[in-house]
Design a protein around this motif. Sequence first.
Motif, PDB file in Angstrom:
ATOM      1  N   THR A 118       9.266  -1.805   2.178  1.00 36.37           N
ATOM      2  CA  THR A 118       9.526  -0.630   2.982  1.00 36.37           C
ATOM      3  C   THR A 118      10.407  -0.971   4.125  1.00 36.37           C
ATOM      4  O   THR A 118      10.050  -1.810   5.070  1.00 36.37           O
ATOM      5  CB  THR A 118       8.274   0.023   3.727  1.00 36.37           C
ATOM      6  OG1 THR A 118       7.575   0.492   2.350  1.00 36.37           O
ATOM      7  CG2 THR A 118       8.567   1.359   4.350  1.00 36.37           C
ATOM      8  N   ASP A 119      11.571  -0.366   4.043  1.00 37.10           N
ATOM      9  CA  ASP A 119      12.545  -0.723   5.390  1.00 37.10           C
ATOM     10  C   ASP A 119      12.163   0.063   6.600  1.00 37.10           C
ATOM     11  O   ASP A 119      11.244   0.887   6.551  1.00 37.10           O
ATOM     12  CB  ASP A 119      13.971  -0.348   4.788  1.00 37.10           C
ATOM     13  CG  ASP A 119      14.262   0.943   4.475  1.00 37.10           C
ATOM     14  OD1 ASP A 119      13.589   1.702   4.801  1.00 37.10           O
ATOM     15  OD2 ASP A 119      15.192   1.189   3.625  1.00 37.10           O
ATOM     16  N   GLU A 120      13.035  -0.051   7.555  1.00 39.77           N
ATOM     17  CA  GLU A 120      12.900   0.493   8.839  1.00 39.77           C
ATOM     18  C   GLU A 120      12.951   2.109   8.806  1.00 39.77           C
ATOM     19  O   GLU A 120      12.541   2.877   9.555  1.00 39.77           O
ATOM     20  CB  GLU A 120      13.625   0.019   9.961  1.00 39.77           C
ATOM     21  CG  GLU A 120      15.454   0.420   9.643  1.00 39.77           C
ATOM     22  CD  GLU A 120      15.803  -0.885   8.769  1.00 39.77           C
ATOM     23  OE1 GLU A 120      17.148  -0.349   8.350  1.00 39.77           O
ATOM     24  OE2 GLU A 120      15.054  -1.635   8.197  1.00 39.77           O
ATOM     25  N   LYS A 121      13.676   2.615   7.734  1.00 38.70           N
ATOM     26  CA  LYS A 121      13.869   4.052   7.395  1.00 38.70           C
ATOM     27  C   LYS A 121      12.678   4.522   6.622  1.00 38.70           C
ATOM     28  O   LYS A 121      12.605   5.928   6.481  1.00 38.70           O
ATOM     29  CB  LYS A 121      15.154   4.495   7.048  1.00 38.70           C
ATOM     30  CG  LYS A 121      16.285   4.007   7.951  1.00 38.70           C
ATOM     31  CD  LYS A 121      17.787   4.340   7.297  1.00 38.70           C
ATOM     32  CE  LYS A 121      18.711   3.965   8.252  1.00 38.70           C
ATOM     33  NZ  LYS A 121      20.060   4.212   7.519  1.00 38.70           N
ATOM     34  N   GLY A 122      11.758   3.689   6.320  1.00 39.61           N
ATOM     35  CA  GLY A 122      10.541   4.238   5.478  1.00 39.61           C
ATOM     36  C   GLY A 122      10.994   4.276   3.968  1.00 39.61           C
ATOM     37  O   GLY A 122      10.083   4.866   3.165  1.00 39.61           O
ATOM     38  N   ARG A 123      11.806   3.747   3.472  1.00 39.13           N
ATOM     39  CA  ARG A 123      12.497   3.744   2.231  1.00 39.13           C
ATOM     40  C   ARG A 123      11.744   2.834   1.394  1.00 39.13           C
ATOM     41  O   ARG A 123      11.743   1.588   1.920  1.00 39.13           O
ATOM     42  CB  ARG A 123      13.830   3.873   1.924  1.00 39.13           C
ATOM     43  CG  ARG A 123      14.539   4.977   2.531  1.00 39.13           C
ATOM     44  CD  ARG A 123      16.067   4.827   2.558  1.00 39.13           C
ATOM     45  NE  ARG A 123      16.575   3.588   3.202  1.00 39.13           N
ATOM     46  CZ  ARG A 123      17.831   3.489   3.731  1.00 39.13           C
ATOM     47  NH1 ARG A 123      18.791   4.281   2.920  1.00 39.13           N
ATOM     48  NH2 ARG A 123      18.172   2.263   4.223  1.00 39.13           N
ATOM     49  N   THR A 124      11.081   2.869   0.439  1.00 39.96           N
ATOM     50  CA  THR A 124      10.373   1.912  -0.288  1.00 39.96           C
ATOM     51  C   THR A 124      11.145   1.322  -1.513  1.00 39.96           C
ATOM     52  O   THR A 124      11.660   2.354  -2.430  1.00 39.96           O
ATOM     53  CB  THR A 124       9.009   2.567  -0.897  1.00 39.96           C
ATOM     54  OG1 THR A 124       8.198   2.920   0.297  1.00 39.96           O
ATOM     55  CG2 THR A 124       8.188   1.327  -1.615  1.00 39.96           C
TER      56      THR A 124
END
Length: 200
Positions: A126-132
């Motif tokens: 999960t990146d810093e933008k909340g994308r998995t």
Amino acid sequence: MPETPKGPKRPAKNTRAAQEAAKAIGKAKVAAKAAKASTPAKTGRPTKYNQETADFICMMLSEGMSLRQILKADTVGRLPAQSTVYEWLIRHTVFAEQYARAREEQADTNADEILSIADEMPPEYTDEKGRTSLDITYIQWQRQRIEARKWTAMKLKPKKYGDRVALEGVEGGAPIATQDATASKFEEIIRNMEMTKRAG
């Protein structure tokens, strides 16, 4: 006659202390001798051919271990050195045939491992933008494991796991048409998982 001057008096010997020192030295010698006797003599790895050892090596090979891994795992020196195994292969025909069969079985084991690795679900990231998404580093590591096993299986059993398979042959020595048979199942699984992730 004048008296000869006498030197300083020597201290009297401590007989008891000398006896105790002698006893201590004697005990130390006895202890050292006993320790030397109880220490097993250092011996190198075995060099004489042993069928039980040969069977063990072949069994571990068929289960997917390399010869180097098998011998390295032996920390007590019960297995021969790698050079000794090669000498056995030259001098003992039965062992050479047994070893060759074990290597072919190792190719099948590697092929089974490829399928198991390909079926493993990579962890999610999960990146810093909340994308998995799937962990790319883990996927690359899986790909390397698969490629190593695929290469080994291809070399050990080329007729079954070679890069290309014949589709048809032309009589008279003409070239044989071939088709690439190594489309990676792993790549296909990864793509399917990514598409499923996006659809969800």
